[in-house]
Scaffold this active site. Structure first.
Site, PDB file in Angstrom:
ATOM      1  N   HIS A  66       0.813  -0.979  -0.168  1.00  0.00           N
ATOM      2  CA  HIS A  66      -0.011  -0.022  -0.033  1.00  0.00           C
ATOM      3  C   HIS A  66       0.843   1.303  -0.088  1.00  0.00           C
ATOM      4  O   HIS A  66       1.838   1.412   0.684  1.00  0.00           O
ATOM      5  CB  HIS A  66      -0.921  -0.076   1.141  1.00  0.00           C
ATOM      6  N   ASP A 103     -14.837   3.302   7.775  1.00  0.00           N
ATOM      7  CA  ASP A 103     -13.573   4.213   7.241  1.00  0.00           C
ATOM      8  C   ASP A 103     -14.263   4.905   5.816  1.00  0.00           C
ATOM      9  O   ASP A 103     -14.045   5.998   5.885  1.00  0.00           O
ATOM     10  CB  ASP A 103     -12.517   3.160   6.578  1.00  0.00           C
ATOM     11  N   ARG A 151     -14.107  13.204   7.469  1.00  0.00           N
ATOM     12  CA  ARG A 151     -12.779  13.968   7.805  1.00  0.00           C
ATOM     13  C   ARG A 151     -12.483  14.861   6.465  1.00  0.00           C
ATOM     14  O   ARG A 151     -12.100  16.035   6.708  1.00  0.00           O
ATOM     15  CB  ARG A 151     -11.737  12.773   7.681  1.00  0.00           C
ATOM     16  N   SER A 193      -7.163   4.533   9.456  1.00  0.00           N
ATOM     17  CA  SER A 193      -7.795   4.498   8.197  1.00  0.00           C
ATOM     18  C   SER A 193      -7.233   3.405   6.957  1.00  0.00           C
ATOM     19  O   SER A 193      -7.870   2.687   6.632  1.00  0.00           O
ATOM     20  CB  SER A 193      -7.938   5.967   7.456  1.00  0.00           C
ATOM     21  N   LYS A 228      -8.448  -0.876   6.365  1.00  0.00           N
ATOM     22  CA  LYS A 228      -8.670  -1.507   5.161  1.00  0.00           C
ATOM     23  C   LYS A 228      -7.726  -2.725   4.613  1.00  0.00           C
ATOM     24  O   LYS A 228      -8.054  -3.750   4.050  1.00  0.00           O
ATOM     25  CB  LYS A 228      -8.569  -0.467   4.083  1.00  0.00           C
TER      26      LYS A 228
HETATM   27  N1  URA Z   1      -5.427   7.064   2.538  1.00  0.00           N
HETATM   28  C1  URA Z   1      -6.282   6.358   3.269  1.00  0.00           C
HETATM   29  O1  URA Z   1      -6.751   5.317   2.742  1.00  0.00           O
HETATM   30  N2  URA Z   1      -6.753   7.177   4.608  1.00  0.00           N
HETATM   31  C2  URA Z   1      -6.210   8.309   4.996  1.00  0.00           C
HETATM   32  O2  URA Z   1      -6.728   8.769   6.009  1.00  0.00           O
HETATM   33  C3  URA Z   1      -5.261   8.886   4.171  1.00  0.00           C
HETATM   34  C4  URA Z   1      -4.920   8.305   3.206  1.00  0.00           C
END
Ligand code: URA
Ligand code: CA
Length: 454
Positions: A103, A182, A189, A204, A208
């Site tokens: 990621h 999220d 946010r 966050s 995931k």
């Molecule tokens: N990428 C994400 O998935 N979440 C965030 O809060 C910032 C970047």
């Protein structure tokens, strides 16, 4: 459905009564006053918010309190796990081998997933990857893949597992019910000034990743103008935090802190990046992008236990590039996901923009800056990215850099080519010109700042 009989029923009732005694306002005040929330409180907030029982105005207040007060490691871990389990958690246990996910915290021209997924799969590491779309000046892997005619990013969980079992690789869109907390929180946010909170970003991303089911996770934490983390101190804190959360959730996790002050590679824009990925898989890619893929790829291979050392892993990956195995894996992945695999032999067919405009250097010297977010915004203005979630993307447009930071240029040398479907691109050119600084001297850019393991 709830089964409760006699005595059990009483226990359940007592529990419900206790839980229903929690009040959001008490939790907001506790956080506001600088205290740590406990596991039950965090689980309650996430569950109630996901189920629409807490209004956005109260959640906004809590997010802002978290933004200013911060969270302890325990709080962040509880938050991440609560978010990860707010919806479906992918079960990849029927895929043989150690599944490794990768990621990136986002960047401009970051073509790595298109290259890494087939490259790492070609040496036998199963890559079951869920990617995202681009928003604002950052590009998204799904949009790039969809620049390949016919490429399908929506597949069922069963098809996904089958593809990974048979071909070792699939890159798809996130399924609807993965970490729904999220999804709601991120949207909130975005409009309440609370995106750039390190505990909120860490939870966050990791929620995931944990819900997506991989056994091991390689994180690319970008830093610089084109990244969320503008400086190394913040990037380091985010990286350490995510590695710790990964370990606590029983996922082997490591992070690379990489530079995103200038774009990665030479291509910015969807079709241009597909072409760049193919060239890199042919062994003719830009040096920085190729090196980034080798660094991240070696870590993935070692975490998947296909090599004992990073050197051994790198040798495997170099071999797969040189033999054409990695490129063939990309062809197979495109075919499996319904795409037209002839683009692998004729990537130039993707470059259909009506206008190609070159930009010359205004003076001689060394390139000191090519600011990533300005170039990302310029590409977005051409149509390569979205201003809002609903915007359509023009795959053909973007920017191809011929020079990068540290390069010497003579006045009049071509710095870059703009691929456009609009004739009037005065604003875009202005933006690009602002982003480039040429001076008398310059430093070699850094690609990798640090590696962080537990
Ligand atoms: N990428 C994400 O998935 N979440 C965030 O809060 C910032 C970047
Ligand atoms: Ca690129």
């Amino acid at each position: 459905m709830v089964y409760c009989v006699g005595f059990l029923c009483i226990i359940k009732k007592i529990k419900e009564v206790r839980i229903s005694f929690m009040r959001m306002v008490d939790i907001i005040e506790k956080k506001r006053d600088g205290h740590a929330l406990n596991k039950e409180e965090i689980a309650w907030v996430i569950s109630e918010y996901t189920n629409n029982n807490i209004p956005d105005y109260q959640m906004s207040a809590l997010l802002m309190a978290i933004y200013f007060v911060d969270m302890t490691d325990e709080e962040i871990t509880h938050l991440t796990l609560a978010m990860a389990h707010s919806g479906e958690v992918m079960d990849l246990s029927s895929v043989a081998g150690t599944k490794v996910d990768k990621h990136s915290t986002g960047g401009v021209g970051d073509t790595t997933t298109l290259i890494l997924a087939p490259l790492v799969a070609s040496v036998g590491v199963p890559v079951a990857k869920m990617s995202g779309r681009g928003l604002g000046y950052t590009g998204g892997t799904l949009d790039k893949l969809e620049a390949i005619p016919g490429f399908k990013i929506e597949v069922t969980d069963t098809e996904f597992v089958e593809m990974v079992n048979e071909s070792k690789v699939a890159v798809i869109g996130q399924s609807g019910d993965l970490a729904p907390a999220d999804k709601k929180l991120y949207a909130l946010r975005d409009v309440t000034g609370t995106v750039s909170s390190i505990p909120l970003i860490a939870s966050s991303i990791m929620s995931k990743k944990i819900a997506a089911g991989a056994d091991a996770i390689v994180l690319d934490v970008t830093t610089g103008d084109g990244a969320f983390m503008k400086n190394l101190t913040d990037a380091r804190r985010l990286a350490h935090m995510m590695v710790r959360i990964g370990a606590l959730a029983n996922r082997q996790t490591m992070a690379v802190i990489s530079d995103m002050s200038q774009p990665l590679g030479e291509a910015i824009g969807n079709s241009l990046e597909v072409v760049e990925a193919i060239e890199t898989l042919q062994g003719n890619g830009p040096a920085d992008l190729t090196e980034m893929c080798m660094v991240l790829g070696s870590q993935m291979v070692v975490l998947a236990k296909k090599a004992e050392s990073l050197e051994e892993a790198r040798a495997l990956l170099s071999g797969a590039l040189a033999s054409g195995k990695a490129l063939e894996k990309f062809r197979e992945m495109i075919r499996n996901q319904g795409g037209d695999d002839s683009v692998v032999d004729h990537p130039e067919v993707l470059l259909t923009a009506r206008y190609e405009v070159t930009l010359p250097a205004k003076q001689s010297g060394i390139i000191q800056k090519m600011v990533a977010n300005d170039l990302g915004i310029a590409a977005m203005m051409l149509g390569a990215g979205r201003k809002t979630k609903e915007d359509a993307i023009d795959y053909a447009v973007g920017i191809k850099l011929h020079k990068k930071v540290g390069d010497a240029v003579q006045e009049g040398d071509t710095l870059l080519t703009i691929y456009s479907n609009q004739q009037d691109i005065k604003d875009v050119i202005e933006r690009i010109e602002q982003s480039i600084t040429i001076g008398k001297s310059g430093e070699e850019p850094v690609l990798i700042h640090e590696m962080i393991t537990e």
